[in-house]
Design a protein around this motif. Structure first.
Motif, PDB file in Angstrom:
ATOM      1  N   ILE A 236       0.797  -1.229   0.000  1.00 43.29           N
ATOM      2  CA  ILE A 236       0.000   0.000   0.000  1.00 43.29           C
ATOM      3  C   ILE A 236       0.834   1.286   0.000  1.00 43.29           C
ATOM      4  CG2 ILE A 236      -1.731   1.277   1.322  1.00 43.29           C
ATOM      5  CD1 ILE A 236      -2.961  -1.434   2.007  1.00 43.29           C
ATOM      6  N   PRO A 237       1.923   1.426   0.789  1.00 48.46           N
ATOM      7  CA  PRO A 237       2.672   2.700   0.764  1.00 48.46           C
ATOM      8  C   PRO A 237       3.217   3.106  -0.601  1.00 48.46           C
ATOM      9  CG  PRO A 237       3.215   1.517   2.739  1.00 48.46           C
ATOM     10  CD  PRO A 237       2.385   0.591   1.909  1.00 48.46           C
ATOM     11  N   PRO A 238       3.794   2.216  -1.406  1.00 50.03           N
ATOM     12  CA  PRO A 238       4.233   2.660  -2.733  1.00 50.03           C
ATOM     13  C   PRO A 238       3.084   3.150  -3.618  1.00 50.03           C
ATOM     14  CG  PRO A 238       5.273   0.579  -2.199  1.00 50.03           C
ATOM     15  CD  PRO A 238       4.269   0.843  -1.147  1.00 50.03           C
ATOM     16  N   LYS A 239       1.914   2.540  -3.475  1.00 49.05           N
ATOM     17  CA  LYS A 239       0.767   2.995  -4.266  1.00 49.05           C
ATOM     18  C   LYS A 239       0.347   4.396  -3.848  1.00 49.05           C
ATOM     19  CE  LYS A 239      -1.272  -1.444  -5.380  1.00 49.05           C
ATOM     20  NZ  LYS A 239      -1.622  -1.341  -6.764  1.00 49.05           N
ATOM     21  N   ILE A 240       0.386   4.667  -2.563  1.00 47.02           N
ATOM     22  CA  ILE A 240       0.002   5.989  -2.075  1.00 47.02           C
ATOM     23  C   ILE A 240       1.059   7.028  -2.454  1.00 47.02           C
ATOM     24  CG2 ILE A 240      -0.375   7.338   0.021  1.00 47.02           C
ATOM     25  CD1 ILE A 240      -1.635   4.825   1.237  1.00 47.02           C
ATOM     26  N   MET A 241       2.334   6.673  -2.322  1.00 43.46           N
ATOM     27  CA  MET A 241       3.396   7.622  -2.638  1.00 43.46           C
ATOM     28  C   MET A 241       3.499   7.902  -4.132  1.00 43.46           C
ATOM     29  SD  MET A 241       4.454   8.509   0.259  1.00 43.46           S
ATOM     30  CE  MET A 241       5.920   9.414  -0.109  1.00 43.46           C
ATOM     31  N   ALA A 242       3.008   7.019  -4.975  1.00 44.72           N
ATOM     32  CA  ALA A 242       3.057   7.225  -6.421  1.00 44.72           C
ATOM     33  C   ALA A 242       1.904   8.088  -6.920  1.00 44.72           C
ATOM     34  CB  ALA A 242       3.034   5.881  -7.145  1.00 44.72           C
ATOM     35  N   HIS A 243       0.986   8.425  -6.036  1.00 46.17           N
ATOM     36  CA  HIS A 243      -0.169   9.222  -6.443  1.00 46.17           C
ATOM     37  C   HIS A 243       0.277  10.633  -6.808  1.00 46.17           C
ATOM     38  CE1 HIS A 243      -4.276  10.613  -6.620  1.00 46.17           C
ATOM     39  NE2 HIS A 243      -3.957  11.611  -5.827  1.00 46.17           N
ATOM     40  N   VAL A 244      -0.223  11.124  -7.929  1.00 49.80           N
ATOM     41  CA  VAL A 244       0.100  12.471  -8.403  1.00 49.80           C
ATOM     42  C   VAL A 244      -1.200  13.257  -8.481  1.00 49.80           C
ATOM     43  CG1 VAL A 244       1.057  13.802 -10.301  1.00 49.80           C
ATOM     44  CG2 VAL A 244       2.022  11.578  -9.727  1.00 49.80           C
ATOM     45  N   TYR A 245      -1.179  14.438  -7.922  1.00 46.29           N
ATOM     46  CA  TYR A 245      -2.355  15.290  -7.989  1.00 46.29           C
ATOM     47  C   TYR A 245      -2.484  15.870  -9.399  1.00 46.29           C
ATOM     48  CZ  TYR A 245      -2.545  15.028  -2.944  1.00 46.29           C
ATOM     49  OH  TYR A 245      -2.641  14.577  -1.669  1.00 46.29           O
ATOM     50  N   PRO A 246      -3.680  15.917  -9.962  1.00 45.45           N
ATOM     51  CA  PRO A 246      -3.827  16.392 -11.335  1.00 45.45           C
ATOM     52  C   PRO A 246      -3.593  17.889 -11.477  1.00 45.45           C
ATOM     53  CG  PRO A 246      -5.958  15.874 -10.391  1.00 45.45           C
ATOM     54  CD  PRO A 246      -4.926  15.421  -9.402  1.00 45.45           C
ATOM     55  N   ASN A 247      -3.889  18.670 -10.473  1.00 41.68           N
ATOM     56  CA  ASN A 247      -3.714  20.117 -10.553  1.00 41.68           C
ATOM     57  C   ASN A 247      -2.768  20.574  -9.457  1.00 41.68           C
ATOM     58  OD1 ASN A 247      -5.609  20.310 -12.610  1.00 41.68           O
ATOM     59  ND2 ASN A 247      -7.292  20.429 -11.169  1.00 41.68           N
ATOM     60  N   GLU A 248      -1.505  20.709  -9.829  1.00 45.31           N
ATOM     61  CA  GLU A 248      -0.526  21.191  -8.865  1.00 45.31           C
ATOM     62  C   GLU A 248      -0.711  22.701  -8.701  1.00 45.31           C
ATOM     63  OE1 GLU A 248       1.812  19.677  -7.022  1.00 45.31           O
ATOM     64  OE2 GLU A 248       1.093  17.736  -7.703  1.00 45.31           O
ATOM     65  N   PRO A 249      -0.669  23.186  -7.481  1.00 44.54           N
ATOM     66  CA  PRO A 249      -0.801  24.629  -7.287  1.00 44.54           C
ATOM     67  C   PRO A 249       0.429  25.360  -7.816  1.00 44.54           C
ATOM     68  CG  PRO A 249      -0.337  23.545  -5.220  1.00 44.54           C
ATOM     69  CD  PRO A 249      -0.552  22.466  -6.231  1.00 44.54           C
ATOM     70  N   SER A 250       0.202  26.467  -8.459  1.00 41.31           N
ATOM     71  CA  SER A 250       1.313  27.250  -8.985  1.00 41.31           C
ATOM     72  C   SER A 250       1.362  28.585  -8.250  1.00 41.31           C
ATOM     73  CB  SER A 250       1.133  27.485 -10.489  1.00 41.31           C
ATOM     74  OG  SER A 250      -0.045  28.215 -10.714  1.00 41.31           O
ATOM     75  N   PRO A 251       2.560  29.091  -7.996  1.00 40.62           N
ATOM     76  CA  PRO A 251       2.658  30.377  -7.302  1.00 40.62           C
ATOM     77  C   PRO A 251       2.151  31.511  -8.188  1.00 40.62           C
ATOM     78  CG  PRO A 251       4.822  29.625  -7.992  1.00 40.62           C
ATOM     79  CD  PRO A 251       3.851  28.510  -8.289  1.00 40.62           C
ATOM     80  N   LEU A 252       1.410  32.415  -7.596  1.00 40.51           N
ATOM     81  CA  LEU A 252       0.840  33.523  -8.365  1.00 40.51           C
ATOM     82  C   LEU A 252       1.818  34.677  -8.530  1.00 40.51           C
ATOM     83  CD1 LEU A 252      -2.737  33.586  -6.817  1.00 40.51           C
ATOM     84  CD2 LEU A 252      -2.046  32.686  -9.012  1.00 40.51           C
ATOM     85  N   GLY A 253       2.801  34.739  -7.707  1.00 42.83           N
ATOM     86  CA  GLY A 253       3.778  35.804  -7.806  1.00 42.83           C
ATOM     87  C   GLY A 253       4.116  36.311  -6.415  1.00 42.83           C
ATOM     88  N   MET A 254       5.093  37.199  -6.367  1.00 41.63           N
ATOM     89  CA  MET A 254       5.538  37.712  -5.082  1.00 41.63           C
ATOM     90  C   MET A 254       4.719  38.924  -4.649  1.00 41.63           C
ATOM     91  SD  MET A 254       7.853  35.632  -4.244  1.00 41.63           S
ATOM     92  CE  MET A 254       8.640  36.463  -2.894  1.00 41.63           C
ATOM     93  N   LYS A 255       3.992  39.515  -5.569  1.00 42.48           N
ATOM     94  CA  LYS A 255       3.231  40.724  -5.275  1.00 42.48           C
ATOM     95  C   LYS A 255       1.912  40.374  -4.607  1.00 42.48           C
ATOM     96  CE  LYS A 255       2.209  44.887  -7.863  1.00 42.48           C
ATOM     97  NZ  LYS A 255       2.053  45.402  -9.213  1.00 42.48           N
ATOM     98  N   LYS A 256       1.600  41.078  -3.524  1.00 34.56           N
ATOM     99  CA  LYS A 256       0.329  40.837  -2.856  1.00 34.56           C
ATOM    100  C   LYS A 256      -0.790  41.532  -3.624  1.00 34.56           C
ATOM    101  CE  LYS A 256       1.885  40.291   1.871  1.00 34.56           C
ATOM    102  NZ  LYS A 256       1.796  40.811   3.239  1.00 34.56           N
ATOM    103  N   PRO A 257      -1.941  40.895  -3.744  1.00 39.28           N
ATOM    104  CA  PRO A 257      -3.053  41.565  -4.433  1.00 39.28           C
ATOM    105  C   PRO A 257      -3.582  42.717  -3.588  1.00 39.28           C
ATOM    106  CG  PRO A 257      -3.744  39.451  -3.556  1.00 39.28           C
ATOM    107  CD  PRO A 257      -2.273  39.539  -3.334  1.00 39.28           C
TER     108      PRO A 257
END
Length: 55
Positions: A24-45
């Motif tokens: 079970i651990p290798p199956k769980i560790m091999a899981h990849v999330y389909p939408n990786e979060p990307s940084p929006l930038g260093m500037k605060k909105p």
């Protein structure tokens, strides 16, 4: 009392933990999330100020 006889239960317990720790651990560790979060930038909105109609 058959409940206290460890012979069948110890084997079942050992095999189940062997499966949990090897398969079970290798199956769980091999899981990849389909939408990786990307940084929006260093500037605060900029936050817009709220204009209250009664203030």
């Amino acid at each position: 009392m058959p409940q206290l006889d460890p012979t069948p239960w110890l084997t079942t317990f050992s095999l189940s933990w062997l499966i949990f720790l090897t398969v079970i651990p290798p199956k769980i560790m091999a899981h990849v999330y389909p939408n990786e979060p990307s940084p929006l930038g260093m500037k605060k909105p900029q936050a817009k100020t709220w204009t209250w109609p009664w203030y």
